[in-house]
Design a protein around this motif. Structure first.
Motif, PDB file in Angstrom:
ATOM      1  N   LYS A  35      40.239 -17.212 -34.177  1.00  0.00           N
ATOM      2  CA  LYS A  35      40.703 -18.234 -33.279  1.00  0.00           C
ATOM      3  C   LYS A  35      39.572 -18.808 -32.949  1.00  0.00           C
ATOM      4  N   LEU A  36      39.314 -20.203 -32.681  1.00  0.00           N
ATOM      5  CA  LEU A  36      38.233 -20.947 -31.976  1.00  0.00           C
ATOM      6  C   LEU A  36      38.925 -21.457 -30.914  1.00  0.00           C
ATOM      7  N   LEU A  37      38.471 -21.266 -29.631  1.00  0.00           N
ATOM      8  CA  LEU A  37      38.879 -22.056 -28.560  1.00  0.00           C
ATOM      9  C   LEU A  37      37.851 -23.009 -27.932  1.00  0.00           C
ATOM     10  N   THR A  38      38.257 -24.109 -27.665  1.00  0.00           N
ATOM     11  CA  THR A  38      37.544 -25.203 -27.256  1.00  0.00           C
ATOM     12  C   THR A  38      37.186 -25.030 -25.539  1.00  0.00           C
ATOM     13  N   PRO A  39      35.971 -25.116 -25.091  1.00  0.00           N
ATOM     14  CA  PRO A  39      35.985 -24.796 -23.477  1.00  0.00           C
ATOM     15  C   PRO A  39      36.037 -26.037 -22.901  1.00  0.00           C
ATOM     16  N   HIS A  40      36.641 -25.555 -21.451  1.00  0.00           N
ATOM     17  CA  HIS A  40      36.348 -26.832 -20.616  1.00  0.00           C
ATOM     18  C   HIS A  40      34.992 -26.975 -20.160  1.00  0.00           C
ATOM     19  N   ILE A  41      34.412 -28.362 -20.128  1.00  0.00           N
ATOM     20  CA  ILE A  41      33.235 -28.508 -19.715  1.00  0.00           C
ATOM     21  C   ILE A  41      33.137 -28.959 -18.467  1.00  0.00           C
ATOM     22  N   GLN A  42      32.309 -28.429 -17.500  1.00  0.00           N
ATOM     23  CA  GLN A  42      32.442 -28.785 -15.845  1.00  0.00           C
ATOM     24  C   GLN A  42      30.910 -28.856 -15.358  1.00  0.00           C
ATOM     25  N   ASP A  43      30.698 -30.163 -14.923  1.00  0.00           N
ATOM     26  CA  ASP A  43      29.308 -30.378 -14.602  1.00  0.00           C
ATOM     27  C   ASP A  43      29.305 -29.940 -13.331  1.00  0.00           C
ATOM     28  N   LEU A  44      28.232 -29.066 -12.960  1.00  0.00           N
ATOM     29  CA  LEU A  44      27.946 -28.170 -11.810  1.00  0.00           C
ATOM     30  C   LEU A  44      26.853 -29.091 -11.042  1.00  0.00           C
ATOM     31  N   GLY A  45      26.352 -30.109 -11.057  1.00  0.00           N
ATOM     32  CA  GLY A  45      25.225 -30.802 -10.349  1.00  0.00           C
ATOM     33  C   GLY A  45      23.750 -30.569 -11.168  1.00  0.00           C
ATOM     34  N   GLY A  46      23.853 -31.340 -12.200  1.00  0.00           N
ATOM     35  CA  GLY A  46      22.620 -31.027 -13.143  1.00  0.00           C
ATOM     36  C   GLY A  46      22.731 -30.158 -14.125  1.00  0.00           C
ATOM     37  N   PHE A  47      23.898 -29.466 -14.524  1.00  0.00           N
ATOM     38  CA  PHE A  47      24.047 -28.550 -15.521  1.00  0.00           C
ATOM     39  C   PHE A  47      25.509 -28.635 -15.830  1.00  0.00           C
ATOM     40  N   ASN A  48      25.725 -27.977 -16.909  1.00  0.00           N
ATOM     41  CA  ASN A  48      26.850 -27.683 -17.509  1.00  0.00           C
ATOM     42  C   ASN A  48      27.607 -26.384 -17.573  1.00  0.00           C
ATOM     43  N   ALA A  49      28.753 -26.259 -17.114  1.00  0.00           N
ATOM     44  CA  ALA A  49      29.346 -24.958 -17.233  1.00  0.00           C
ATOM     45  C   ALA A  49      30.488 -25.024 -18.477  1.00  0.00           C
ATOM     46  N   ARG A  50      30.409 -24.101 -19.422  1.00  0.00           N
ATOM     47  CA  ARG A  50      31.528 -24.326 -20.547  1.00  0.00           C
ATOM     48  C   ARG A  50      32.367 -23.014 -20.257  1.00  0.00           C
ATOM     49  N   ARG A  51      33.688 -23.427 -19.822  1.00  0.00           N
ATOM     50  CA  ARG A  51      34.426 -22.306 -19.459  1.00  0.00           C
ATOM     51  C   ARG A  51      35.428 -22.011 -20.402  1.00  0.00           C
ATOM     52  N   ILE A  52      35.621 -21.197 -21.378  1.00  0.00           N
ATOM     53  CA  ILE A  52      36.340 -20.737 -22.281  1.00  0.00           C
ATOM     54  C   ILE A  52      37.742 -19.736 -21.660  1.00  0.00           C
ATOM     55  N   LEU A  53      37.419 -19.219 -20.824  1.00  0.00           N
ATOM     56  CA  LEU A  53      38.749 -18.524 -20.186  1.00  0.00           C
ATOM     57  C   LEU A  53      38.900 -18.943 -18.675  1.00  0.00           C
ATOM     58  N   PRO A  54      39.804 -19.057 -18.227  1.00  0.00           N
ATOM     59  CA  PRO A  54      41.085 -19.254 -18.775  1.00  0.00           C
ATOM     60  C   PRO A  54      41.295 -20.437 -19.867  1.00  0.00           C
ATOM     61  N   HIS A  55      42.078 -20.252 -20.771  1.00  0.00           N
ATOM     62  CA  HIS A  55      42.382 -21.277 -21.855  1.00  0.00           C
ATOM     63  C   HIS A  55      43.895 -21.688 -21.915  1.00  0.00           C
ATOM     64  N   ASP A  56      44.363 -22.636 -22.517  1.00  0.00           N
ATOM     65  CA  ASP A  56      45.992 -22.990 -22.439  1.00  0.00           C
ATOM     66  C   ASP A  56      46.531 -21.732 -23.281  1.00  0.00           C
ATOM     67  N   GLU A  57      45.769 -21.256 -24.358  1.00  0.00           N
ATOM     68  CA  GLU A  57      46.488 -20.217 -25.112  1.00  0.00           C
ATOM     69  C   GLU A  57      46.301 -18.792 -24.643  1.00  0.00           C
ATOM     70  N   TYR A  58      45.321 -18.706 -23.905  1.00  0.00           N
ATOM     71  CA  TYR A  58      44.883 -17.255 -23.036  1.00  0.00           C
ATOM     72  C   TYR A  58      44.560 -17.366 -21.762  1.00  0.00           C
ATOM     73  N   SER A  59      45.357 -16.832 -20.802  1.00  0.00           N
ATOM     74  CA  SER A  59      45.062 -16.696 -19.555  1.00  0.00           C
ATOM     75  C   SER A  59      43.773 -15.694 -19.047  1.00  0.00           C
ATOM     76  N   MET A  60      44.092 -14.782 -19.928  1.00  0.00           N
ATOM     77  CA  MET A  60      42.830 -13.561 -19.917  1.00  0.00           C
ATOM     78  C   MET A  60      42.689 -12.966 -21.399  1.00  0.00           C
ATOM     79  N   VAL A  61      41.384 -12.210 -21.703  1.00  0.00           N
ATOM     80  CA  VAL A  61      41.479 -11.413 -22.556  1.00  0.00           C
ATOM     81  C   VAL A  61      40.875 -10.009 -21.798  1.00  0.00           C
ATOM     82  N   GLY A  62      41.739  -9.026 -22.059  1.00  0.00           N
ATOM     83  CA  GLY A  62      41.577  -7.819 -21.288  1.00  0.00           C
ATOM     84  C   GLY A  62      41.513  -8.180 -20.017  1.00  0.00           C
TER      85      GLY A  62
END
Length: 162
Positions: A6-33
């Protein structure tokens, strides 16, 4: 044959000069382990005089694990911990019943062009540990097990492997 299921597409958030790609939580997975959030920070380049400025903010009932590939961050928290993290080291902050912290580019790195490339994972604490006293631990590069397998460099930043 690929082991990728499975490939998950991250949510990209601008944190003021740089990006954070948040892969979890995801629509399909609230947690992994026990992993609640999985953030890929950067890579980002900051011109002289600038950097990361994540202002003080609270956490409860979880732990954060930060690992840098490039750059530096200065961690400060309400316990009085002040610690710089550099590539290959790990910061492990256990929030427990509550902690406030900030993460910023160290002043010494603001005079020149600087970079940031990191991962940060947020770990759910077992229910019986959610209200423990907060703590902070820093592990240097020398404390982190590293090895190469099939041409891939591996750093074990938490728990155990193999």
């Amino acid at each position: 044959m690929s082991n990728i299921t499975k490939l998950l597409t991250p949510h990209i958030q601008d944190l003021g000069g740089f990006n954070a790609r948040r892969i979890l939580p995801h629509d399909e997975y609230s947690m992994v382990g026990s992993f609640i959030f999985f953030d890929h920070l950067g890579p980002a380049t900051f011109p002289p005089g600038t950097g990361v400025d994540v202002r003080p903010h609270p956490h409860i009932n979880l732990a954060t694990v930060t690992y840098l590939f490039e750059g530096a961050l200065l961690h400060r928290d309400s316990l009085g911990s002040v610690r710089e993290i550099r590539p290959g080291a790990v910061n492990w902050m256990t929030a427990g019943k509550g902690i406030v912290h900030s993460e910023r580019t160290p002043e010494s790195d603001r005079d020149v062009e600087s970079t940031l490339h990191a991962i940060q994972v947020w770990v759910a604490l077992p229910e019986e540990a959610e209200e423990i006293e907060p703590s902070f631990a820093h592990y240097s590069c020398d404390d982190i097990p590293n090895w190469t397998a099939n041409g891939v460099k591996i750093a074990l930043i938490c728990r155990q492997a193999l």
